[in-house]
Structures are given as structure tokens and as C-alpha cells.
Motif scaffolding. Structure first.
Motif, PDB file in Angstrom:
ATOM      1  N   MET A 377       0.660  -1.342   0.069  1.00 22.09           N
ATOM      2  CA  MET A 377      -0.183   0.034   0.046  1.00 22.09           C
ATOM      3  C   MET A 377       0.800   1.233  -0.189  1.00 22.09           C
ATOM      4  SD  MET A 377      -3.054  -0.521  -0.457  1.00 22.09           S
ATOM      5  CE  MET A 377      -4.464  -1.451   0.057  1.00 22.09           C
ATOM      6  N   ASN A 378       1.771   1.366   0.909  1.00 29.24           N
ATOM      7  CA  ASN A 378       2.691   2.330   0.777  1.00 29.24           C
ATOM      8  C   ASN A 378       3.428   2.571  -0.375  1.00 29.24           C
ATOM      9  OD1 ASN A 378       5.293   3.929   1.556  1.00 29.24           O
ATOM     10  ND2 ASN A 378       3.789   4.238   3.310  1.00 29.24           N
ATOM     11  N   ILE A 379       3.855   1.520  -0.951  1.00 29.95           N
ATOM     12  CA  ILE A 379       4.870   1.870  -2.311  1.00 29.95           C
ATOM     13  C   ILE A 379       3.667   2.362  -3.351  1.00 29.95           C
ATOM     14  CG2 ILE A 379       5.976   0.751  -4.398  1.00 29.95           C
ATOM     15  CD1 ILE A 379       6.919  -1.295  -1.891  1.00 29.95           C
ATOM     16  N   GLN A 381       0.984   3.811  -2.820  1.00 32.10           N
ATOM     17  CA  GLN A 381       0.565   5.336  -2.521  1.00 32.10           C
ATOM     18  C   GLN A 381       1.441   6.282  -3.039  1.00 32.10           C
ATOM     19  OE1 GLN A 381       0.041   5.213   1.789  1.00 32.10           O
ATOM     20  NE2 GLN A 381      -2.111   4.381   1.561  1.00 32.10           N
ATOM     21  N   ASN A 382       2.863   5.753  -2.874  1.00 36.27           N
ATOM     22  CA  ASN A 382       3.887   6.960  -3.250  1.00 36.27           C
ATOM     23  C   ASN A 382       3.699   7.006  -4.923  1.00 36.27           C
ATOM     24  OD1 ASN A 382       5.114   7.166  -1.049  1.00 36.27           O
ATOM     25  ND2 ASN A 382       6.972   5.540  -1.145  1.00 36.27           N
ATOM     26  N   SER A 383       3.541   5.932  -5.595  1.00 37.28           N
ATOM     27  CA  SER A 383       3.572   5.994  -6.978  1.00 37.28           C
ATOM     28  C   SER A 383       2.489   7.036  -7.231  1.00 37.28           C
ATOM     29  CB  SER A 383       3.131   4.463  -7.448  1.00 37.28           C
ATOM     30  OG  SER A 383       3.979   3.744  -7.313  1.00 37.28           O
ATOM     31  N   VAL A 384       1.049   6.667  -6.637  1.00 36.43           N
ATOM     32  CA  VAL A 384       0.203   7.566  -6.948  1.00 36.43           C
ATOM     33  C   VAL A 384       0.033   9.065  -6.458  1.00 36.43           C
ATOM     34  CG1 VAL A 384      -2.472   8.193  -6.107  1.00 36.43           C
ATOM     35  CG2 VAL A 384      -1.670   5.897  -6.143  1.00 36.43           C
ATOM     36  N   LYS A 385       1.003   9.343  -5.551  1.00 35.48           N
ATOM     37  CA  LYS A 385       1.365  10.810  -4.985  1.00 35.48           C
ATOM     38  C   LYS A 385       2.432  11.319  -6.142  1.00 35.48           C
ATOM     39  CE  LYS A 385       3.142  10.200  -0.828  1.00 35.48           C
ATOM     40  NZ  LYS A 385       3.727  10.448   0.339  1.00 35.48           N
ATOM     41  N   PHE A 386       3.218  10.523  -6.644  1.00 34.01           N
ATOM     42  CA  PHE A 386       4.331  11.105  -7.753  1.00 34.01           C
ATOM     43  C   PHE A 386       3.884  10.971  -9.219  1.00 34.01           C
ATOM     44  CE2 PHE A 386       6.350  10.142  -3.629  1.00 34.01           C
ATOM     45  CZ  PHE A 386       6.530  11.773  -3.401  1.00 34.01           C
ATOM     46  N   LEU A 444       8.211   8.537   6.279  1.00 37.55           N
ATOM     47  CA  LEU A 444       8.362   6.917   7.230  1.00 37.55           C
ATOM     48  C   LEU A 444       8.114   5.950   6.283  1.00 37.55           C
ATOM     49  CD1 LEU A 444       7.106   8.072  10.500  1.00 37.55           C
ATOM     50  CD2 LEU A 444       9.614   7.479   9.934  1.00 37.55           C
ATOM     51  N   GLY A 445       7.162   6.063   5.346  1.00 32.39           N
ATOM     52  CA  GLY A 445       6.561   4.697   4.482  1.00 32.39           C
ATOM     53  C   GLY A 445       7.694   3.784   4.129  1.00 32.39           C
ATOM     54  N   LEU A 446       8.718   4.471   3.424  1.00 31.72           N
ATOM     55  CA  LEU A 446       9.614   3.213   2.848  1.00 31.72           C
ATOM     56  C   LEU A 446      10.436   2.817   3.865  1.00 31.72           C
ATOM     57  CD1 LEU A 446      10.526   4.694  -0.789  1.00 31.72           C
ATOM     58  CD2 LEU A 446       9.381   2.895  -0.151  1.00 31.72           C
TER      59      LEU A 446
HETATM   60 MG   LIG Z   1       5.228   7.117   1.243  1.00 31.45          MG
END
Ligand SMILES: [Mg+2]
Ligand SMILES: Nc1ncnc2c1ncn2[C@@H]1O[C@H](COP(=O)(O)OP(=O)(O)OP(=O)(O)O)[C@@H](O)[C@H]1O
Length: 488
Positions: A377-379, A381-386, A444-446
Motif C-alpha cells: 500500500m505504501n509503495i 501510495q507513493n506511486s499515486v502521489k508522484f 517514514l513509509g519506505l
Molecule cells: Mg510514502
């Protein structure tokens, strides 16, 4: 007592003991070979005293010899002898066993006693005799006087006595000995100082520099010996210390930054929650629709806060190794299908295509479902964010290896600066690029993902092309159950 003085004292000790031992060994050897304690004196007599006569002494001897052959009675005439003898030469004439003439009047009697006997055929004509403490080298010629009595002529040469010689040579020997002594000590001192004392004092200076906080210098070993190894160990220690200090500084900066980020991230939703609550209380939300809108915003902000606090809490538990893991056999194919269906629902409205078509029938790994879901989910979410392209794409794929399975999540977003890439898994790290955008996040996610994957015994890495997209991939061990365990 300093090392230098200790070394100096030990050299002096060693040299003095060696001299004494050498002397003792010399005496012992002579005594063993000759069996005579006075052999040293005999050696001296043999090697030093038997010197040839001077030319003047030899010519006087020849003159006397000639007289003894031609006209021996002239040798009884003192005046005649005075004429023949050159100044400073000792002669003696013996007739019938009695010294009738001697230049050394004082020793006349002793000469009579110690000078060698008459010999018919003049064989031992040259030798050394000792009178009291003094050695005499002599030449002798035996003949007969006209009255038939035995006669001998001697030319004598006084040699230095042992004591005299020692006295003569002693100051010179002593000076030589002292010079040698000083030279040897100087040389040893120089060698030891160069190989031990200097490097050790250099280390002392280096330690002082470290004590005062200066770690920017290099300790280069000058030799391969123990001191050199000490230098190497010291240098290694300095490097480690420097690294850990730098890491400490970085962590400290991160911590400060995190504090300010957290304060900011907490402050923003709390401020708006307060605003909306006051809006409702003061009657600004005067219609049921407005009130409902305010309440839903309050709820959204409170959830954001909750998840941020959750993330912080989880991170600190993982960091302290206090988070329990529940490992089980997980088939990654349906697991990823479930996750993709779940996120698809949120992504579609934003026009993001999610490709998670996996061909493999099943791939079993050992994993903690909840934790791996959090990682994914974190990975994602990061993709979505960027994601920054018009056509927004995220793809999930699996790659089976011998021992593990690799999960790869790829996006076509803004990518990560190559300079920032090595740090994205560090705690609290956010690249400058993301900080400048309004993407938020605590960084903190990664690092949470990294802690989780490491607890599974896998690796997690990222590849990225700036402007083109990013791939984050992690591995999970194939196979059996692992005991419920804490992250380590
Ligand atoms: Mg993140
Ligand atoms: N897919 C990606 N594309 C571009 N940059 C990324 C991507 N994934 C991570 N990064 C960069 O790595 C940084 C660290 O990511 P991480 O998930 O640890 O923190 P965050 O997303 O900023 O915050 P959080 O996950 O705690 O909300 C991000 O701030 C971003 O700069």
C-alpha cells in the motif's frame, strides 16, 4: 618514567653487561686454552714486546760483535765502549758470568741474574726477559776472551711494562669506549625513536585531536610491524567514529526535521478541525447540508491524523523491535489480486490504470499478510502521489527466483533524482523534489517497508529514471511457515 628513558636505561644495561660478558669470556677462553691464569701477560709479551731493535741499536750490536770477534779485550775498556755506543742505547758486557760493563748501572746486579746463559754456538740470540715489572728485548753474542773466559755482549731495549702500557693506552681506550658507547646509544635511540616513540607520540597527538572533536585527518602507518598495525587500527577507529558522528548528525537533523514535519502535519489538520468545529458551534454551518459537509471534513482530517500517528507508532515499534510478526504461507497470486482490486476502486476515479495481470497459477511465500499489505500500500501510495503524466500507469508484477519471489511495482511518475535514490529507504527521508510539491508525507513509509521486508529476510530496492518513472521491488522467501516472531 617515560618509554624513552626506559629504553635508554635498558641499552646502557645491555651494553655494560655485554662488555663485562665479553671480557669474562675472553679471560675464560685464554684460561681454558693455556690453563694458566697469567696467560694474558704471556700473550702480551709475545705479541707486543718482541719488536725488532732500531737500526741504531742493530749497528751498535754489529760494531760490538766485530770487536768481540777481532779484539775481545777492547770490550773491557770502558772508554772504548763509550766511543762505540751511541747515545741512549743500553749495552752490557759479561765476562765469566759477571757483568763487567752496563749502561744501566742500577740494574747491573739484576741483569747479571736474569740475562741468559752463555751459549757455545749462538743460537738463541734474540729474546725478551722480564726484570721485575719490566720487559727487555735483547740481542746477544757469545764469544771467548783472550784469557779463555766466556764473554757475552748484550744490546738491550727497555719495553713498556704491562702496567705502563695500560696506563699509556687507558685514556685513549676509555675515550674510544665512551665514544663507542655514546654512538651505540645514539644509534639505538634514533632507531627506537623512529620506529616506536615517534609513531606512538603521533598517535597521542591524533587521540588528542579526536578528543577535541577533530576527525578530519589521516593516520598513515609508516611500517608493517605492530606499531603500523596499531596505526591501521587507529585509522579504522577514526573512520568508524567519523562515520558514526556523521550518521549521528544526519539522524539529529532528520529528527529535528521530523519534529518540525510532524508538528506541521499535526498542526494543519488540527487547525482545520478546530476551524470547522467552531464553525458549527458559532452557527456558520447553518444548514443541515453545510453541517454534514463540515462534519465529514472533520472526520477526514481526524483520520489523516490517526493514520499519521499510527505510522509513527508502527515505525517506533519496528525500530525498537517490539512489533510482533505473524508469519504464514501466503499465495502471492490471489493476495496481489485482492490488493489490486481494493486499490483499483480508489484509483479509477483519478484516471490511474493499474495493471496487475499475473500469469502464474500460484506462488507460495512465507509472510505476515498485514505487514506485506502495508508495504504494498505504501509503495502504491507513493506511486499515486508522484504520478505526473496525463496517462497515469501503475503495474504490479511477480518474478519467481530459486529461493524467493520478487514483487515489482512500477509507475510512470516523476521518478527519483539519482542523488536522492540511495536515501529513499532512510528514515524520515523525503527528496527535495517531493518536499517542494504538496505531496506531504513524513518520509517514514519506505523505511517502515524496509524494516518489514528485512524482518522477512528479504531485500527491498528501487530503480528510477528521473522524469520517466520508478520501480520499487522487494523479495519474499519461498516456502514454509516461520514461527511467530518479532522483527529483528
Ligand atoms: Mg510514502
Ligand atoms: N514512486 C515514487 N516516485 C517518486 N518519488 C518517490 C516514489 N516513491 C518514493 N519516492 C521518494 O521517496 C521519498 C520517501 O518515500 P516514503 O514513502 O518513505 O515517504 P513519503 O511518501 O514522503 O511519506 P509517507 O510515506 O510517510 O507518507 C518520498 O518523499 C519521495 O521523494
Amino acid at each position: 618514567m617515560s618509554i624513552k628513558i626506559r629504553f635508554l636505561l635498558s641499552y646502557i644495561g645491555v651494553i655494560v653487561v655485554s662488555i663485562i660478558l665479553c671480557l669474562a669470556a675472553g679471560f675464560l677462553m685464554l684460561f681454558t686454552v693455556t690453563g694458566d691464569a697469567n696467560s694474558v701477560e704471556h700473550l702480551f709479551k709475545k705479541t707486543y714486546i718482541q719488536k725488532p731493535l732500531t737500526t741504531e741499536e742493530e749497528s751498535t750490536f754489529l760494531d760490538l760483535k766485530l770487536l768481540a770477534k777481532k779484539d775481545p779485550n777492547t770490550l773491557l775498556n770502558t772508554n772504548e765502549l763509550q766511543n762505540i755506543k751511541q747515545v741512549g742505547i743500553d749495552i752490557a758486557v759479561r765476562k765469566g758470568g759477571e757483568i763487567v760493563y752496563s749502561t744501566d748501572e742500577q740494574n747491573r746486579e739484576k741483569l747479571q741474574r736474569f740475562l741468559p746463559e752463555f751459549e757455545e754456538i749462538n743460537i738463541n740470540t734474540r729474546d725478551t726477559i722480564r726484570i721485575d715489572d719490566r720487559f727487555y728485548t735483547y740481542v746477544k753474542f757469545d764469544f771467548y776472551f783472550e784469557d779463555g773466559e766466556q764473554g757475552s755482549i748484550f744490546v738491550l731495549r727497555k719495553a713498556s711494562s704491562v702496567a705502563e702500557l695500560t696506563r699509556e693506552l687507558f685514556p685513549l681506550l676509555l675515550i674510544l669506549l665512551v665514544i663507542l658507547f655514546v654512538l651505540i646509544i645514539g644509534l639505538l635511540n634514533y632507531l627506537v625513536s623512529r620506529s616506536i616513540i615517534k609513531p606512538v607520540s603521533f598517535l597521542k597527538q591524533a587521540a588528542d585531536r579526536i578528543k577535541s572533536g577533530d576527525l578530519d585527518f589521516k593516520v598513515t602507518p609508516a611500517s608493517n610491524d605492530e606499531v603500523g598495525q596499531l596505526h591501521l587500527a587507529f585509522e579504522e577507529m577514526r573512520i568508524r567514529l567519523k562515520e558514526s558522528t556523521e550518521l549521528q548528525i544526519k539522524y539529529e537533523e532528520n529528527r529535528k526535521e521530523l519534529l518540525s514535519n510532524i508538528s506541521h502535519d499535526l498542526k494543519t489538520p488540527i487547525t482545520s478541525i478546530i476551524g470547522y468545529v467552531e464553525g458549527i458551534r458559532d452557527g456558520v454551518a447553518n444548514t443541515p447540508e453545510k453541517t454534514a459537509k463540515y462534519l465529514s471534513t472533520i472526520s477526514l482530517k481526524a483520520r489523516d491524523l490517526d493514520s499519521l500517528i499510527d505510522e509513527l507508532f508502527l515505525f517506533s515499534k519496528l525500530d525498537l523491535k517490539r512489533e510482533p510478526f505473524f508469519f504464514e504461507k501466503v499465495d502471492l497470486v490471489p493476495f496481489i489480486k485482492d490488493i489490486s482490486e481494493e486499490v483499483q476502486f480508489d484509483l479509477q476515479p483519478h484516471g490511474i490504470q493499474l495493471d496487475a495481470s499475473i500469469i502464474a497459477p500460484s506462488l507460495i511465500v512465507t509472510a505476515d499478510r498485514e505487514k506485506i499489505k502495508r508495504v504494498m500500500m505504501n509503495i502504491i501510495q507513493n506511486s499515486v502521489k508522484f504520478l505526473d503524466k496525463d496517462e497515469k500507469k501503475i503495474a504490479i508484477s511477480l518474478q519467481e527466483n530459486n529461493e524467493d519471489v520478487m514483487v515489482i511495482i512500477t509507475d510512470n511518475g516523476q521518478g527519483i533524482d539519482p542523488e536522492a535514490l540511495p536515501f529513499v529507504f532512510d528514515r524520515f527521508y523525503r527528496s527535495e523534489l517531493s518536499r517542494n510539491t504538496a505531496t506531504g508525507g513524513s518520509g517514514l513509509g519506505l523505511s517502515i517497508a524496509k524494516q518489514i521486508i528485512h524482518a522477512h529476510g528479504g531485500i527491498i530496492e528501487a530503480d528510477s529514471n528521473l522524469g520517466e518513472g520508478t520501480s520499487v521491488y522487494f523479495t519474499l522467501k519461498k516456502g514454509d511457515h516461520r514461527e511467530t516472531d518479532f522483527a529483528d
